[in-house]
Scaffold this active site. Structure first.
Site, PDB file in Angstrom:
ATOM      1  N   GLY A 109      13.948  15.739  29.374  1.00 55.16           N
ATOM      2  CA  GLY A 109      13.347  14.777  30.295  1.00 55.16           C
ATOM      3  C   GLY A 109      13.340  15.300  31.719  1.00 55.16           C
ATOM      4  O   GLY A 109      13.995  16.291  32.044  1.00 55.16           O
ATOM      5  N   GLY A 161      13.497  14.007  35.951  1.00 55.09           N
ATOM      6  CA  GLY A 161      13.869  12.925  36.845  1.00 55.09           C
ATOM      7  C   GLY A 161      13.445  13.205  38.262  1.00 55.09           C
ATOM      8  O   GLY A 161      12.813  14.222  38.558  1.00 55.09           O
ATOM      9  N   GLY A 162      13.819  12.295  39.169  1.00 53.67           N
ATOM     10  CA  GLY A 162      13.433  12.445  40.565  1.00 53.67           C
ATOM     11  C   GLY A 162      14.139  13.591  41.253  1.00 53.67           C
ATOM     12  O   GLY A 162      13.656  14.117  42.244  1.00 53.67           O
ATOM     13  N   MET A 163      15.305  13.988  40.726  1.00 56.51           N
ATOM     14  CA  MET A 163      16.081  15.035  41.381  1.00 56.51           C
ATOM     15  C   MET A 163      16.273  16.265  40.513  1.00 56.51           C
ATOM     16  O   MET A 163      16.381  17.369  41.019  1.00 56.51           O
ATOM     17  CB  MET A 163      17.444  14.467  41.782  1.00 56.51           C
ATOM     18  CG  MET A 163      18.335  15.445  42.508  1.00 56.51           C
ATOM     19  SD  MET A 163      19.894  14.687  42.944  1.00 56.51           S
ATOM     20  CE  MET A 163      20.699  16.083  43.713  1.00 56.51           C
ATOM     21  N   ALA A 164      16.331  16.068  39.196  1.00 50.77           N
ATOM     22  CA  ALA A 164      16.654  17.192  38.309  1.00 50.77           C
ATOM     23  C   ALA A 164      15.913  17.058  36.986  1.00 50.77           C
ATOM     24  O   ALA A 164      15.444  15.979  36.622  1.00 50.77           O
ATOM     25  CB  ALA A 164      18.161  17.255  38.067  1.00 50.77           C
ATOM     26  N   VAL A 178      16.292  17.889  32.772  1.00 50.03           N
ATOM     27  CA  VAL A 178      17.374  17.986  31.789  1.00 50.03           C
ATOM     28  C   VAL A 178      16.868  18.692  30.534  1.00 50.03           C
ATOM     29  O   VAL A 178      15.765  18.412  30.055  1.00 50.03           O
ATOM     30  CB  VAL A 178      17.926  16.587  31.437  1.00 50.03           C
ATOM     31  CG1 VAL A 178      19.121  16.709  30.498  1.00 50.03           C
ATOM     32  CG2 VAL A 178      18.317  15.834  32.693  1.00 50.03           C
ATOM     33  N   LYS A 206      21.500  20.123  33.206  1.00 49.33           N
ATOM     34  CA  LYS A 206      20.719  19.456  34.254  1.00 49.33           C
ATOM     35  C   LYS A 206      20.482  20.477  35.362  1.00 49.33           C
ATOM     36  O   LYS A 206      21.426  20.991  35.964  1.00 49.33           O
ATOM     37  CB  LYS A 206      21.464  18.245  34.788  1.00 49.33           C
ATOM     38  CG  LYS A 206      20.703  17.458  35.854  1.00 49.33           C
ATOM     39  CD  LYS A 206      21.546  16.331  36.419  1.00 49.33           C
ATOM     40  CE  LYS A 206      21.695  15.210  35.442  1.00 49.33           C
ATOM     41  NZ  LYS A 206      20.488  14.380  35.313  1.00 49.33           N
ATOM     42  N   ASP A 248      22.676   3.310  40.919  1.00 44.15           N
ATOM     43  CA  ASP A 248      21.407   3.334  40.179  1.00 44.15           C
ATOM     44  C   ASP A 248      21.644   2.957  38.722  1.00 44.15           C
ATOM     45  O   ASP A 248      21.131   3.590  37.816  1.00 44.15           O
ATOM     46  CB  ASP A 248      20.768   4.724  40.287  1.00 44.15           C
ATOM     47  CG  ASP A 248      19.309   4.720  39.818  1.00 44.15           C
ATOM     48  OD1 ASP A 248      18.645   3.685  39.968  1.00 44.15           O
ATOM     49  OD2 ASP A 248      18.852   5.744  39.287  1.00 44.15           O
TER      50      ASP A 248
END
Length: 659
Positions: free
Chosen positions: A18, A20-23, A25, A40, A134
């Protein structure tokens, strides 16, 4: 990152899990521990942001401190070619969002079981003063056994600064955002409790309480609209269970549960018959902090009332003539007084001339003080600060700053450098490399790693460090290299066929392997290898026994071939003395806690003599070995067995019929 790429020579990437906004995976394989892990990687567009990288490392360190069965474990933290990465526990299953969609409606007791696991994990984080910020079903994983595990602890801190420009990410989080976060305020532990209340709402109803076309519209609903009743969706839900949702999601943080533990205790008894008649929770009237607009009629009321009051009449029935009031004169006098006060202050301030604060940065303290006094200013407080860019005992800055205009005799504070902040290195030998590296990187130290095989030191443990413990270093200018145990060395067996016996013995010694020999007649030269087990190319660990078959040459006589079984007794006394002897002879080795005997076996027959060890092994209890003999017809063979260097068994007249 492409599949089959091996990160740090250890983690082989399998596929993406997947983004994400920062990293991003990935699923990977730990080649040393032979297990699946999640990797990650900090996103490519964020790797050049030093603040983001620093937060990534600092929060990774925080995550390694959270050890709990309902929190995804962090195994390793590192960097390769500028890529910051975390290695975490791989949870095979699905996130809670998908679980709700697949299993809704979920039995109330199962809802409580899931929430109790999540609450238990968040409680541990709060005890470490770590706020998730979060919490949402997408960050809660459900494994194949129904266990809940929270991920992304602390990473949300750095993530929040980047999600404002990423609509999809914001929309994924804003449904669970507390009112104070929606207003742009600072998140607290009670902000996490609000998010947990929204998650409980979704578990009970299958949907989120607030929806909208934009993230902003949803955020506004969080601090303006009440959370809908779960009992309106499902009247069978007990009132006590709805009350948990209501109390956790109140607009004012002080009306929520004080701690996660309080929420867990309330949730635990929510299905109890004793609470069946519990009234609906209703917090005190909440002021949401919004600006109130007064009704126009209310504003006009005092005037209208004043106008409708009847004037008193005199005895003749005529209204009395209203005397002019002098209230305006009082206001004029008061205003003049205030004006005179301000005028006096202005004149007093104007009597002092404005001067510019001199630039004393880089000067020593004495020179800086003289310069400030020379500008008709006073020296205020002297404060010392660490600085890696300004030399020790030199001025960093002043307050007010250089070239700023101030009045004469104003006090100027001076900030003097006490040099770079120094770090005293610990002794990391014997510690986990993951934790040691994360701790040092969070403080700015560059950490490098080199793996080394070891049969004594657990995998992932620091064996040595390039800088001595106790050394004082400047973090940003320091690089430390750790030698880390990669576990027992693996050996890929060479092809031994065609080699001589002496070649095989040398190879086995070099690779720390045990070797035993069998013999067969063949057309090959005597003592030439004709077979081996395991086969060439096999991967074995150090200390593994291999069997090599040697040629006897062409058969020229009749031989008696037979086996003799011998039971070798174990001796704890002999092992203890041997352990002491080993410790004296090799001060760098530590004696094992397990008692063992070293056994050497010598054979005398057609193929062997007492000058060469036939077989060597280590035992921790009585052991039975089978010895093969080949002797000329009518002849005898022999054997001799040594335990820790002492002969304990021998027989020089072994024949086919004697055993």
């Amino acid at each position: 990152m492409k599949p089959n790429y091996t990160l740090n020579g250890r983690y082989r990437i399998i596929r993406s899990l997947g983004e994400g906004g920062m990293a991003n995976v990935y699923l990977a394989r730990d080649l040393i521990l032979d297990r699946d892990v999640s990797v990650k990687l900090l996103r490519l567009d964020l790797r050049d942001d030093p603040q983001t990288v620093k937060r990534f490392q600092r929060e990774a360190l925080a995550a390694t401190e959270l050890v709990h069965p309902n929190i995804v474990s962090v195994y390793d933290v590192g960097e390769e070619n500028g890529m910051q990465y975390l290695v975490m526990e791989y949870v095979e299953g699905m996130d809670l969002k998908a679980y709700i969609k697949q299993h809704f409606p979920i039995p109330y007791q199962e809802v409580i079981n899931i929430m109790e696991q999540v609450l238990s994990a968040v409680e541990v984080a709060h005890e470490h003063n770590i706020i998730h910020r979060d919490l949402k079903p997408q960050n809660i994983l459900i494994d194949q056994h129904g266990n809940a595990k929270i991920t992304d602890f602390g990473i949300a801190v750095a993530l929040s600064e980047h999600t404002l420009t990423q609509t999809n990410t914001v929309l994924g989080s804003v449904h669970y955002l507390s009112p104070e976060q929606a207003r742009g305020g600072m998140a607290t532990k009670r902000s996490d409790i609000y998010s947990l209340g929204i998650i409980l709402y979704e578990l009970l109803t299958g949907t989120v309480p607030f929806k909208g076309e934009t993230a902003v519209s949803i955020a506004i609903k969080h601090f303006q609209s009440e959370v809908p009743s779960v009992r309106e969706f499902d009247p069978r839900i007990p009132q006590a269970l709805e009350n948990v949702v209501l109390k956790a999601t109140t607009k004012r943080p002080e009306n929520r549960y004080g701690t996660v533990q309080e929420m867990a205790e309330d949730l635990e008894t929510s299905l109890s018959p004793r609470r069946a008649s519990e009234p609906r929770y209703s917090p005190d009237a909440e002021d949401d902090g919004e600006t109130k607009v007064l009704d126009k009629a209310a504003l006009m009321a005092p005037e209208s009332q004043a106008e409708t009051v009847s004037e008193p009449a005199d005895k003749s029935g005529n209204k009395k003539k209203k005397r002019p009031k002098r209230w305006w004169l009082k206001w004029v006098i008061g205003a003049l007084g205030v004006l005179l006060v301000f005028l006096g202050i202005a004149l007093w301030l104007g009597s002092r001339q404005s001067v510019s604060v001199p630039d004393v940065s880089g000067m020593n303290l004495s020179s800086a003080q003289q310069s400030i006094k020379g500008a008709n200013l006073k020296v205020g407080e002297i404060q010392r600060q660490n600085s890696s860019s300004v030399k020790k005992n030199r001025v960093i800055k002043t307050n007010p700053e250089a070239d700023e205009s101030v009045k004469e005799d104003a006090s100027i504070d001076i900030f003097v450098s006490s040099g770079p902040k120094m770090l005293t290195l610990d002794n990391y030998v014997g510690q986990s490399y993951t934790k040691a590296a994360a701790e040092l990187r969070a403080q700015g130290v560059t950490v490098k790693k080199q793996n080394q095989s070891s049969s004594d030191v657990p995998t992932g443990t620091v064996m040595s460090q390039s800088l001595e413990s106790g050394s004082k270093v400047e973090p940003k200018k320091t690089t430390i290299t750790f030698t880390v145990s990669a576990g027992q060395k693996s050996v890929e067996l060479a092809d031994l066929v065609g080699r001589t016996k002496s070649d095989v013995q040398a190879y086995a010694s070099e690779q720390s392997l045990n070797v035993s020999f069998n013999y067969q007649y063949s057309d090959e030269d005597k003592d030439t290898v004709i077979d081996q087990s395991p086969a060439a190319g096999s991967i074995v660990k150090e200390g593994t026994s291999i069997t090599v078959t040697l040629s006897r040459g062409k058969q020229q006589m009749t031989l008696d071939q037979f086996n003799v079984s011998v039971e070798i007794p174990f001796s704890s006394k002999s092992s203890e003395s041997s352990s002491e002897s080993d410790s004296e002879s090799d001060s760098s080795s530590s004696s094992s806690d397990t008692l063992t005997n070293t056994i050497q076996i010598y054979i005398r027959d057609k193929d062997h003599d007492y000058t060469t060890v036939y077989k060597q092994l280590t035992i921790a209890q009585n052991a039975t070995v089978t010895l093969p003999f080949s002797v000329a017809a009518g002849k005898s063979g022999g054997y001799r067995i040594l335990r820790d260097g002492q002969v304990i068994m021998s027989d020089n007249h072994v024949t086919k019929n004697s055993h």
